[in-house]
Each structure stands twice: as C-alpha cells, then as structure tokens.
Design an enzyme around this catalytic site. Structure first.
Site, PDB file in Angstrom:
ATOM      1  N   TRP A   1       0.828  -1.213   0.000  1.00 46.61           N
ATOM      2  CA  TRP A   1       0.000   0.000   0.000  1.00 46.61           C
ATOM      3  C   TRP A   1       0.854   1.252   0.000  1.00 46.61           C
ATOM      4  O   TRP A   1       0.523   2.237  -0.675  1.00 46.61           O
ATOM      5  CB  TRP A   1      -1.006  -0.013   1.148  1.00 46.61           C
ATOM      6  CG  TRP A   1      -2.135  -0.966   0.864  1.00 46.61           C
ATOM      7  CD1 TRP A   1      -2.441  -2.094   1.555  1.00 46.61           C
ATOM      8  CD2 TRP A   1      -3.075  -0.896  -0.225  1.00 46.61           C
ATOM      9  NE1 TRP A   1      -3.520  -2.728   0.966  1.00 46.61           N
ATOM     10  CE2 TRP A   1      -3.930  -2.022  -0.117  1.00 46.61           C
ATOM     11  CE3 TRP A   1      -3.279  -0.002  -1.283  1.00 46.61           C
ATOM     12  CZ2 TRP A   1      -4.972  -2.270  -1.028  1.00 46.61           C
ATOM     13  CZ3 TRP A   1      -4.322  -0.244  -2.187  1.00 46.61           C
ATOM     14  CH2 TRP A   1      -5.149  -1.360  -2.051  1.00 46.61           C
TER      15      TRP A   1
ATOM     16  N   ASP B   1      -1.764   6.571   6.247  1.00 47.22           N
ATOM     17  CA  ASP B   1      -2.827   5.736   5.700  1.00 47.22           C
ATOM     18  C   ASP B   1      -3.169   4.681   6.750  1.00 47.22           C
ATOM     19  O   ASP B   1      -2.494   3.674   6.871  1.00 47.22           O
ATOM     20  CB  ASP B   1      -2.345   5.080   4.401  1.00 47.22           C
ATOM     21  CG  ASP B   1      -3.356   4.068   3.850  1.00 47.22           C
ATOM     22  OD1 ASP B   1      -4.443   3.909   4.446  1.00 47.22           O
ATOM     23  OD2 ASP B   1      -3.039   3.445   2.815  1.00 47.22           O
TER      24      ASP B   1
ATOM     25  N   LYS C   1     -12.348  -1.770   6.196  1.00 49.64           N
ATOM     26  CA  LYS C   1     -11.528  -2.688   6.987  1.00 49.64           C
ATOM     27  C   LYS C   1     -12.039  -2.731   8.432  1.00 49.64           C
ATOM     28  O   LYS C   1     -12.433  -3.763   8.933  1.00 49.64           O
ATOM     29  CB  LYS C   1     -10.053  -2.259   6.980  1.00 49.64           C
ATOM     30  CG  LYS C   1      -9.465  -1.884   5.611  1.00 49.64           C
ATOM     31  CD  LYS C   1      -9.533  -2.993   4.602  1.00 49.64           C
ATOM     32  CE  LYS C   1      -9.124  -2.664   3.175  1.00 49.64           C
ATOM     33  NZ  LYS C   1      -7.903  -1.993   2.920  1.00 49.64           N
TER      34      LYS C   1
HETATM   35  C1  LIG Z   1      -7.444  -1.432   1.618  1.00 47.06           C
HETATM   36  C2  LIG Z   1      -6.354  -0.432   1.722  1.00 47.06           C
HETATM   37  C3  LIG Z   1      -6.238   0.630   0.805  1.00 47.06           C
HETATM   38  C4  LIG Z   1      -7.159   0.801  -0.364  1.00 47.06           C
HETATM   39  O1  LIG Z   1      -8.356   1.295   0.047  1.00 47.06           O
HETATM   40  P1  LIG Z   1      -9.505   1.714  -0.973  1.00 47.06           P
HETATM   41  O2  LIG Z   1     -10.537   2.256  -0.058  1.00 47.06           O
HETATM   42  O3  LIG Z   1      -9.917   0.470  -1.700  1.00 47.06           O
HETATM   43  O4  LIG Z   1      -8.947   2.722  -1.910  1.00 47.06           O
HETATM   44  C5  LIG Z   1      -5.212   1.531   0.993  1.00 47.06           C
HETATM   45  N1  LIG Z   1      -4.357   1.415   2.022  1.00 47.06           N
HETATM   46  C6  LIG Z   1      -4.439   0.409   2.915  1.00 47.06           C
HETATM   47  C7  LIG Z   1      -3.449   0.335   4.041  1.00 47.06           C
HETATM   48  C8  LIG Z   1      -5.438  -0.543   2.795  1.00 47.06           C
HETATM   49  O5  LIG Z   1      -5.528  -1.535   3.692  1.00 47.06           O
END
Ligand SMILES: *Cc1c(COP(=O)(O)O)cnc(C)c1O
Length: 360
Positions: A102, A172, A196
């Site tokens: 990511w 993030d 998540k």
């Molecule tokens: C799932 C995830 C993403 C992507 O998220 P989207 O909402 O599908 O754009 C980005 N960063 C991390 C750490 C993730 O777990």
C-alpha cells in the site's frame, strides 16, 4: 445458514449487533417512515446522524480541536492523490516510507505531483519489518512525510509513530484506525477506507489538521480540495449517506464496548493467541519480524503449499472463510479487525491445530 467467521481483509466483518440494529431500522428510522438510504442528506434527520457520528468518532479518538473530520467517497486510493494535492503547499518534494504494497501505491500516485524522497525502505527484507526511527532519513525541505502504519497485505505494523519534528505526518490508517487509541496530535493527516475496521465500503474517513487545508495545488478539482469538504461539512456533493450511518452504528458499538482502550486489549489478546499458535507449530510460519507484527492482519504459510487448497476448503466447511492470502504474498491471511470476535480467532486456532494433526 449460520453466520460464519469472515477473515477477509476488506470489505470485512461488521459487528453482528450493528447489523441487527441496521436491520431493525431499515424500513423506518426512528419513526421517520423512511430508510436512512432514502433521506435527504440535508434534512434534519440525516444531519443529526452525521453530527452524532462525527461526535462519536471525535470521542473515540480524542480528536483535539484544530482538526477537521471528513466523511468522503473515493477510498483510501483517492487520498493517495489528495494528500499531495493539499499538503505540498508550494513545495515540490515529499517524503515517503516504503514498507509494503500500500505504501508503494501511495508513492506511485504522489510521483504524479512531486518529487518523492524515500526516507526509508524495507523492500530488501521483502517487506517483513518496519524500519526503526534511526533508519529514517528525513530531509528538511519536504512538505510532509507519508507512511502506512499497518501494511494490510504484508501484515507489518509500525510499533512507533515516526518522529518528524515540524514536518507534517500523513498516515494511511485504512487497516488500523480504531483498533487502539492513537495520538491524533502527532499527525497532519490521517485517512482510512472504511471497509476494513470502520464500516462498509464507499466511505473514507479523513482527519486533517486545519492549517493544512486551503492551499491546494493549481488545478485541484473541487472534490479533491479539502477546503470544499471543510466548507460544507463533507456535503459538497451527496455524501455516502448509508455507509456514513452504518459507520455511526459501529462507533456507538465501540463506545458501548468501552472505547479504544478496551478494543486494544481485546485485539492484543486475539493477535497474541494466533501468533503464539503459529510460532508453537512446526507447520505454520509467519515471516514478519516479531516487533512489527500486525495486530490486524496475520499472514501465514503452510509447510506444504500443496495443502493450501485443502486448508481453505476444510476451513470454509468449518465456518472460517476468506483465509486465502493476498496473491502477492501467497499462503493464508487472517484479518482480525475489531468486529472479529475472540471466539472466531479461537475457532481458527483450533481448526489450524486439528489440520496440522491430520496432515502435518
Ligand atoms: C485497503 C487499503 C487501501 C485501499 O483502500 P480503498 O478504499 O480500496 O482505496 C489503501 N491502504 C491500505 C493500508 C489498505 O488496507
């Protein structure tokens, strides 16, 4: 069919209590005669839901004054662009930590807007650890430092918050937000896709320090400008109302359960039990360095990959689903977010032990 324990990395399990409450309120929210999905986002009913949801999130995370909270669409992936678009503020350099799949995607997106300095990378370990503070090479001229506190795919979690001095820190937190208390004041921007650990897909939570809002790069579309969302209470356009409402039910569920201190203790117990079981076996392996193992996403491999399919099939038959690892890592991955009950983790461990006994 009985509900299963769903170990998906996302969209992930939601608390059963929340789903039941949503079901009860589906046809008629609090005597309004409509479903939340049918409400005007500007009507007083939805505005009350939106305000309560923000207040609950602020209480859970102890978000200090001076931070704005946005409920947006576009996923964490849109924030990969919105962070540079809003935080560069006349600068053309940003620093990133390269710690897994990511962060790599965030870096690739940032390169569209600026020069990216990699302040640390763990790629040569195949992303099996977090860097240490001493390993961070942060130059003074960067507009911000971005990192991924929990790498969902590799199962690597930072055991510390990077120290950046006056440089804003962007994180993030898609797969870790609300799993434990955090010190929001250490961050310039925190963002997370909801699917998540927060609620359903389609909602993105963004927490931004106010002084970082209002100087987007030239040409930034209104939807990508934090100012547009600050000016309108996340209602510059029609927000993802139903997902927002469901996230609100999750926040209330978390508060009823004692908040994030209490969730952190439960999450630590769940992760500890699973890692202990993996380490005690001669059959399952987790490749991540001990100190940076994720409490949310636990990847593991079987001694014989030829048994992977059998493992998945028998697990599913036992009500333990979505355990297949990410295609880039292989093996298995158990995501054990807030909504995964301790019984689910214990059931997985019992299944793994029995599988090893039969085939190991
Ligand atoms: C799932 C995830 C993403 C992507 O998220 P989207 O909402 O599908 O754009 C980005 N960063 C991390 C750490 C993730 O777990």
């Amino acid at each position: 069919m009985a509900r299963v324990f769903n170990f998906s990395a996302g969209p992930a399990m939601l608390p059963e209590e929340v789903l039941r409450q949503a079901q009860e309120e589906l046809m008629d929210w609090h005597g309004s005669g409509v479903c939340v999905a049918e409400m005007s986002h500007r009507g007083k009913e939805f505005v009350s839901i939106a305000e309560q949801t923000e207040a609950d999130l602020r209480a859970l995370l102890a978000i200090p004054d001076g931070y704005r909270v946005f409920f947006l669409q576009g996923g964490a992936s849109s924030q990969f662009a919105m962070v540079p678009m809003n935080l560069l503020r006349g600068n053309n350099k940003a620093a990133y930590l390269n710690t897994g799949s990511w962060s790599r995607k965030a870096i690739a997106e940032a390169k569209r807007f600026c020069t990216v300095e990699i302040a640390a990378s763990t790629e040569d370990t195949r992303f099996t650890c977090a860097p240490t503070q001493d390993e961070l090479a942060l130059s003074a001229e960067v507009a911000y430092l971005h990192y991924t506190p929990n790498e969902t795919i590799e199962g690597v979690e930072f055991p510390f918050i990077p120290e950046t001095g006056d440089t804003p820190l962007a994180a993030d937190m898609s797969s870790t937000l609300l799993s434990r208390p955090i010190k929001v004041s250490r961050y310039g921007v925190i963002y997370a896709g909801a699917q998540k650990n927060i609620g359903p897909a389609g909602l993105t939570v963004v927490i931004v320090r106010e002084d970082l809002i209002g100087r987007p790069i030239v040409g930034t579309p209104a939807m990508f400008d934090y100012q547009s969302h600050a000016d309108t209470g996340s209602m510059y356009n029609t927000p993802p109302t139903y997902a927002w409402y469901l996230a609100g039910l999750v926040f209330q569920w978390l508060r009823r359960r004692g908040g994030l201190e209490s969730m952190a203790a439960i999450n630590a117990r769940k992760a500890e039990a699973l890692y202990v079981a993996i380490d005690a076996s001669g059959f399952y392996t987790n490749p991540v360095e001990f100190s940076s193992r994720s409490r949310m996403n636990v990847p593991f491999t079987l001694a014989d990959p030829g048994l992977d399919q059998r493992f998945l099939t028998e697990a599913a038959a036992a009500g333990l689903v979505t355990l297949k690892g990410h295609r880039s890592v292989g093996g298995m991955r158990a995501s054990i977010y807030n909504a995964m009950p301790e019984e689910g983790v214990l059931a997985l461990i019992a299944f793994m032990q029995e599988f090893e006994r039969k085939y190991g």
